[in-house]
Design an enzyme around this catalytic site. Structure first.
Site, PDB file in Angstrom:
ATOM      1  N   LYS A  63     -12.071   6.780  -8.103  1.00  0.00           N
ATOM      2  CA  LYS A  63     -11.988   7.568  -9.342  1.00  0.00           C
ATOM      3  C   LYS A  63     -12.946   7.117 -10.440  1.00  0.00           C
ATOM      4  O   LYS A  63     -13.439   7.923 -11.213  1.00  0.00           O
ATOM      5  CB  LYS A  63     -10.557   7.554  -9.885  1.00  0.00           C
ATOM      6  N   ASP A  99      -5.565  14.411 -13.740  1.00  0.00           N
ATOM      7  CA  ASP A  99      -4.407  13.494 -13.684  1.00  0.00           C
ATOM      8  C   ASP A  99      -3.737  13.413 -15.046  1.00  0.00           C
ATOM      9  O   ASP A  99      -2.509  13.352 -15.156  1.00  0.00           O
ATOM     10  CB  ASP A  99      -4.853  12.083 -13.293  1.00  0.00           C
TER      11      ASP A  99
HETATM   12  P1  NAP Z   1      -7.502   2.603  -8.327  1.00  0.00           P
HETATM   13  O1  NAP Z   1      -8.408   3.216  -9.297  1.00  0.00           O
HETATM   14  O2  NAP Z   1      -8.081   2.051  -7.074  1.00  0.00           O
HETATM   15  O3  NAP Z   1      -6.651   1.446  -9.064  1.00  0.00           O
HETATM   16  C1  NAP Z   1      -5.688   0.738  -8.368  1.00  0.00           C
HETATM   17  C2  NAP Z   1      -4.901  -0.125  -9.327  1.00  0.00           C
HETATM   18  O4  NAP Z   1      -3.811  -0.714  -8.616  1.00  0.00           O
HETATM   19  C3  NAP Z   1      -5.700  -1.276  -9.911  1.00  0.00           C
HETATM   20  O5  NAP Z   1      -5.207  -1.574 -11.187  1.00  0.00           O
HETATM   21  C4  NAP Z   1      -5.392  -2.422  -8.929  1.00  0.00           C
HETATM   22  O6  NAP Z   1      -5.484  -3.693  -9.517  1.00  0.00           O
HETATM   23  C5  NAP Z   1      -3.926  -2.138  -8.666  1.00  0.00           C
HETATM   24  N1  NAP Z   1      -3.468  -2.655  -7.378  1.00  0.00           N
HETATM   25  C6  NAP Z   1      -3.912  -2.303  -6.144  1.00  0.00           C
HETATM   26  N2  NAP Z   1      -3.245  -2.958  -5.194  1.00  0.00           N
HETATM   27  C7  NAP Z   1      -2.364  -3.767  -5.849  1.00  0.00           C
HETATM   28  C8  NAP Z   1      -1.387  -4.712  -5.408  1.00  0.00           C
HETATM   29  N3  NAP Z   1      -1.172  -4.941  -4.120  1.00  0.00           N
HETATM   30  N4  NAP Z   1      -0.656  -5.357  -6.344  1.00  0.00           N
HETATM   31  C9  NAP Z   1      -0.848  -5.114  -7.674  1.00  0.00           C
HETATM   32  N5  NAP Z   1      -1.768  -4.245  -8.136  1.00  0.00           N
HETATM   33  C10 NAP Z   1      -2.499  -3.566  -7.239  1.00  0.00           C
HETATM   34  O7  NAP Z   1      -6.371   3.650  -7.847  1.00  0.00           O
HETATM   35  P2  NAP Z   1      -5.748   4.868  -8.676  1.00  0.00           P
HETATM   36  O8  NAP Z   1      -6.493   6.076  -8.327  1.00  0.00           O
HETATM   37  O9  NAP Z   1      -5.635   4.432 -10.082  1.00  0.00           O
HETATM   38  O10 NAP Z   1      -4.292   5.029  -8.014  1.00  0.00           O
HETATM   39  C11 NAP Z   1      -3.236   4.145  -8.316  1.00  0.00           C
HETATM   40  C12 NAP Z   1      -1.945   4.678  -7.709  1.00  0.00           C
HETATM   41  O11 NAP Z   1      -1.536   5.872  -8.391  1.00  0.00           O
HETATM   42  C13 NAP Z   1      -2.049   5.064  -6.229  1.00  0.00           C
HETATM   43  O12 NAP Z   1      -0.855   4.698  -5.578  1.00  0.00           O
HETATM   44  C14 NAP Z   1      -2.202   6.568  -6.273  1.00  0.00           C
HETATM   45  O13 NAP Z   1      -1.754   7.197  -5.089  1.00  0.00           O
HETATM   46  C15 NAP Z   1      -1.285   6.909  -7.458  1.00  0.00           C
HETATM   47  N6  NAP Z   1      -1.637   8.199  -8.079  1.00  0.00           N
HETATM   48  C16 NAP Z   1      -0.715   9.222  -8.027  1.00  0.00           C
HETATM   49  C17 NAP Z   1      -1.005  10.434  -8.630  1.00  0.00           C
HETATM   50  C18 NAP Z   1      -0.018  11.578  -8.585  1.00  0.00           C
HETATM   51  O14 NAP Z   1      -0.407  12.712  -8.829  1.00  0.00           O
HETATM   52  N7  NAP Z   1       1.237  11.314  -8.326  1.00  0.00           N
HETATM   53  C19 NAP Z   1      -2.228  10.630  -9.284  1.00  0.00           C
HETATM   54  C20 NAP Z   1      -3.124   9.563  -9.320  1.00  0.00           C
HETATM   55  C21 NAP Z   1      -2.819   8.363  -8.708  1.00  0.00           C
HETATM   56  P3  NAP Z   1      -6.862  -4.541  -9.472  1.00  0.00           P
HETATM   57  O15 NAP Z   1      -7.655  -4.078 -10.644  1.00  0.00           O
HETATM   58  O16 NAP Z   1      -6.384  -5.938  -9.572  1.00  0.00           O
HETATM   59  O17 NAP Z   1      -7.513  -4.237  -8.141  1.00  0.00           O
END
Ligand code: NAP
Length: 272
Positions: A63, A99
């Site tokens: 993203k 989002d």
């Molecule tokens: P992203 O940009 O890759 O960011 C991931 C985030 O999660 C970062 O802050 C990362 O921390 C943290 N993280 C990853 N693995 C972790 C772990 N094992 N323990 C603690 N922190 C962890 O991903 P994103 O697009 O923001 O998505 C994040 C989540 O939101 C996903 O599960 C996604 O499916 C969900 N989401 C849902 C919707 C919906 O419509 N429901 C929309 C968007 C996203 P670091 O910086 O330390 O790597």
């Protein structure tokens, strides 16, 4: 035939293909929506070789990194610093963020205007959630992330646009516990099933929101429920952000009137 899709890694658990296919069929639009597993080092190649796509969604982990590969950004995507929707416009790839509005819509349906909020995570979704909350007047926002430097960067970016609110990073688990006790909204914007341990007592009426929708009730939500909090999973946000993406791709602002959202939700719940 309109060609759409979603890119991410991992992508197998995404329900976006089922959701979008349901909507296209429901609207009588001939089209396909496919999931593409795209690794970080393959992003540029994917963008060059898939010009047939009218648009696509972007999910974890692209993203933020996709921004520098695009030809243009909507104002909102620029401010948020993350893109979840791309549209091919006269051969230019333009990035949008739905989002943020998707998340806001779910708060509106609950008539919620949180004043003190905590976001766990500092990736693309956290950026969109933070922007949405500050836009509706959240006065105190605390960000906690596994990698503190990323939380600091997000805080720095948000402070450029929202000077009225107190925006902070919390790295000390004890201080975070105290903030959790007083928050009226806690959002898990990480894929981790249990990003932190919740305190025994949460603020009365607090909402704990997990952006994950698969499973529908994460371990984090189960723990929050045991502590008496209201809970919300990411399914409604998934639906609203998807409809906003479709509005952009199809140029149809009337889309929701033509949709039976409860029917769509039921369909997705049965899949999970
Ligand atoms: P992203 O940009 O890759 O960011 C991931 C985030 O999660 C970062 O802050 C990362 O921390 C943290 N993280 C990853 N693995 C972790 C772990 N094992 N323990 C603690 N922190 C962890 O991903 P994103 O697009 O923001 O998505 C994040 C989540 O939101 C996903 O599960 C996604 O499916 C969900 N989401 C849902 C919707 C919906 O419509 N429901 C929309 C968007 C996203 P670091 O910086 O330390 O790597």
């Amino acid at each position: 035939m309109i060609k759409l899709g979603i890119i991410g890694d991992p992508i197998e658990r995404s329900r976006s293909p089922a959701l979008h296919s349901w909507v296209l069929q429901h609207l009588g639009i001939a089209g396909e929506y496919r999931a593409y597993c795209v690794r970080g080092d393959d992003l540029e190649n994917f963008l060059e070789t898939h010009r047939e796509l009218v648009g696509f969604n972007v999910t974890i982990p692209h993203k933020e990194s996709i921004v520098r590969h695009l030809d243009g950004l909507s104002h909102e995507a620029y401010l948020i610093g993350a893109v979840n929707t791309v549209k091919s416009e006269h051969k230019r790839l333009v990035g949008y963020n739905t989002d943020s509005i998707g998340f806001l819509r779910t708060l509106q349906t609950r008539d919620l205007f949180p004043k003190q909020a905590i976001i766990l995570g500092a990736g693309g979704a956290a950026r969109a959630v933070a922007y949405a909350l500050l836009q509706i007047g959240t006065s105190s926002l605390t960000i906690f992330n596994r990698t503190p430097s990323r939380a600091w960067q997000l805080t720095h970016d948000l402070r450029q646009h929202f000077q009225e609110s107190a925006i902070s990073v919390e790295s000390d688990p004890c201080v975070l516990m105290d903030a959790l006790c007083h928050a009226d909204l806690v959002v898990n914007a990480t894929p981790a099933p249990m990003p932190i341990v919740l305190p025994q007592r949460l603020s009365s009426g607090a909402l704990v929101y997990d952006l994950t929708y698969n499973p529908l009730k994460s371990d984090f939500l189960k723990e929050a429920e045991r502590r008496g909090a209201q809970i919300c999973n990411g399914l409604d946000m998934l639906i609203y952000q998807a409809l906003e993406s479709l509005k952009i791709w199809l140029g149809r602002s009337d889309l929701e009137n033509a949709m039976e959202i409860e029917g769509l939700k039921k369909f997705l719940e049965e899949l999970l």
